[in-house]
Design a protein around this motif. Structure first.
Motif: not given
Length: 190
Positions: A36-41, A48-52, A165-168
């Motif tokens: 049940d994921p709702i957010e992934l970072a 050093d690249k971020e994905y969200h 609890h904010s994935a990013l």
């Protein structure tokens, strides 16, 4: 120096319990279904690249109470977002980022890895070919007298607070924690 490449990873899930197992009886992480994921970072430390991504939860979770008190997401408001992705639509990129690397998560072996495994199984996707590291276990081993929650580690290791609890925000803080753990030789803690 190792050529190993690391990707910091964090999932947020609905937190809904769709099983017949009461949380209080088995504990929060035992007996749960975690597709049940709702957010992934992710942060790929090699670049050093971020994905969200915000992720539309599986339909099995839409009628159950979410853990809003933990992540702050109300189901109706969340489902009305215009930036939701289907997990299967982002998974190709997620798998590409993780394959051949080590996924680093706080509580990886009890939560994030299980979310990945169960979500891949639910959507008939092959799991990414990656290794896993759990910073929560590493912190408990190195600092047995200190709290090992990520929020508390941020306080005692860096004297910082952040939007947990904010994935990013979680992967950004975990990146700092992971780098600090790796700059301190493990033999000091033997």
């Amino acid at each position: 120096m190792s050529d190993e490449k690391f990707v910091i990873l964090d999932f947020e899930t609905t937190g809904a319990n769709i099983t017949e197992n009461p949380d209080k009886k088995l504990g929060y992480f035992k007996g749960k279904k975690w597709y049940d994921p709702i957010e992934l970072a992710l942060i790929d430390l090699s670049s050093d690249k971020e994905y969200h991504w915000f992720i539309k939860p599986h339909k099995d979770y839409l009628k159950h109470k979410w853990a809003t008190e933990i992540h702050g997401y109300e189901p109706n408001q969340f489902m009305d977002r215009d930036d939701l992705h289907e997990f299967k639509d982002i998974y190709g990129e997620v798998s590409r980022i993780l394959t051949g690397k080590t996924a680093v998560a706080h509580n990886a072996f009890r939560f994030d890895k299980e979310v990945m495994i169960q979500t891949c199984e639910k959507y008939n996707l092959l799991q990414p070919l990656c290794k896993w590291r759990d910073t929560k276990q590493e912190v408990k081993k190195r600092y047995p007298d200190m709290s090992a929650t990520q929020e508390d580690i941020a306080k005692w290791m860096f004297d910082e607070e952040y939007n947990a609890h904010s994935a990013l925000e979680d992967v950004r803080m975990l990146s700092k924690i992971f780098k600090k753990l790796n700059e301190t030789p493990a033999w000091i803690f033997v």
